[in-house]
Scaffold this motif. Structure first.
Motif, PDB file in Angstrom:
ATOM      1  N   CYS A 280      45.239  58.392  20.354  1.00 24.97           N
ATOM      2  CA  CYS A 280      44.210  58.908  21.265  1.00 24.97           C
ATOM      3  C   CYS A 280      44.466  58.470  22.703  1.00 24.97           C
ATOM      4  O   CYS A 280      44.300  59.258  23.639  1.00 24.97           O
TER       5      CYS A 280
ATOM      6  N   ALA B 277      39.575  62.804  23.144  1.00 21.21           N
ATOM      7  CA  ALA B 277      40.319  61.612  22.738  1.00 21.21           C
ATOM      8  C   ALA B 277      39.550  60.337  23.095  1.00 21.21           C
ATOM      9  O   ALA B 277      39.524  59.384  22.310  1.00 21.21           O
TER      10      ALA B 277
ATOM     11  N   LEU C 236      46.419  64.115  19.892  1.00 18.75           N
ATOM     12  CA  LEU C 236      45.006  64.096  19.512  1.00 18.75           C
ATOM     13  C   LEU C 236      44.831  64.460  18.041  1.00 18.75           C
ATOM     14  O   LEU C 236      44.019  63.845  17.334  1.00 18.75           O
TER      15      LEU C 236
END
Length: 204
Positions: A100, A45, A176
């Protein structure tokens, strides 16, 4: 080393005690495994956030460099399309970064597994710092609690901690994947923006 206290029921069933020990070893292995997986997810991420930052810088450069001297309807149509693509790219980049960062910190899930499954999960003392400090205010209390814990109680606490680790990984992985999907869309928008910018520069 500290050994869990054996209850009378445990002493009457040695095979059951051995089975609980095997389960405890398996649970500890899986807790470490999910910690490693969550670390890997957070690293991926973070890498995606950096890639989004590069895309955002590229989009900003294209916006500053865009210029059409022609005043015809085709130039106006191209400018309108350029604005739409730029807004789409920036929005997709922002959404990707948002998810993220959530995969790294899980801030989108303000309620932890302890709050979400309060009625289901037993205390995770020893395995979870929050429960441990909540139930033990100093070292003597912690040491006394540790020594008086039976193997079955430790097994339940470890199982609850493993369940929390699995739930957290599921949440981070889902965030993610969403971040990756938005990144793909922002990359497509950026490439379209770059192609349109080059076309306008050499055509008009």
């Amino acid at each position: 080393m500290f050994a869990p206290r054996r209850s009378n029921r445990d002493s009457e069933h040695p095979s059951r005690l051995e089975r609980e020990k095997e389960l405890l070893d398996l649970i500890k292995w899986n807790i470490l495994r999910y910690d490693q997986i969550r670390t890997s997810t957070a690293s991926r991420a973070s890498l995606l956030v950096s890639a989004n930052a590069l895309l955002l810088a590229g989009t900003t450069f294209l916006l500053n460099a865009y210029k059409i001297d022609n005043k015809g309807w085709q130039a106006h149509a191209a400018t309108s399309l350029f604005v739409v693509l730029a807004v789409t790219a920036v929005a997709s980049i922002s959404a990707s970064i948002w998810h993220c960062v959530g995969a790294v910190s899980a801030y989108k899930r303000r309620k932890t597994s302890r709050h979400l499954f309060r009625e289901e999960l037993p205390s995770r003392s020893i395995f979870n710092w929050g429960d441990t400090l909540k139930e033990n205010h100093n070292f003597p209390e912690f040491f006394s609690s540790l020594r008086s814990s039976s193997q079955e109680e430790i097994l339940r606490a470890a199982s609850a901690e493993l369940w929390g680790a699995i739930y957290q990984h599921s949440t981070k992985h889902r965030l993610l994947r969403r971040g990756i999907n938005f990144f793909r869309f922002s990359l497509l928008s950026f490439l379209s923006l770059a192609i349109l910018s080059l076309f306008c520069k050499f055509y008009w």
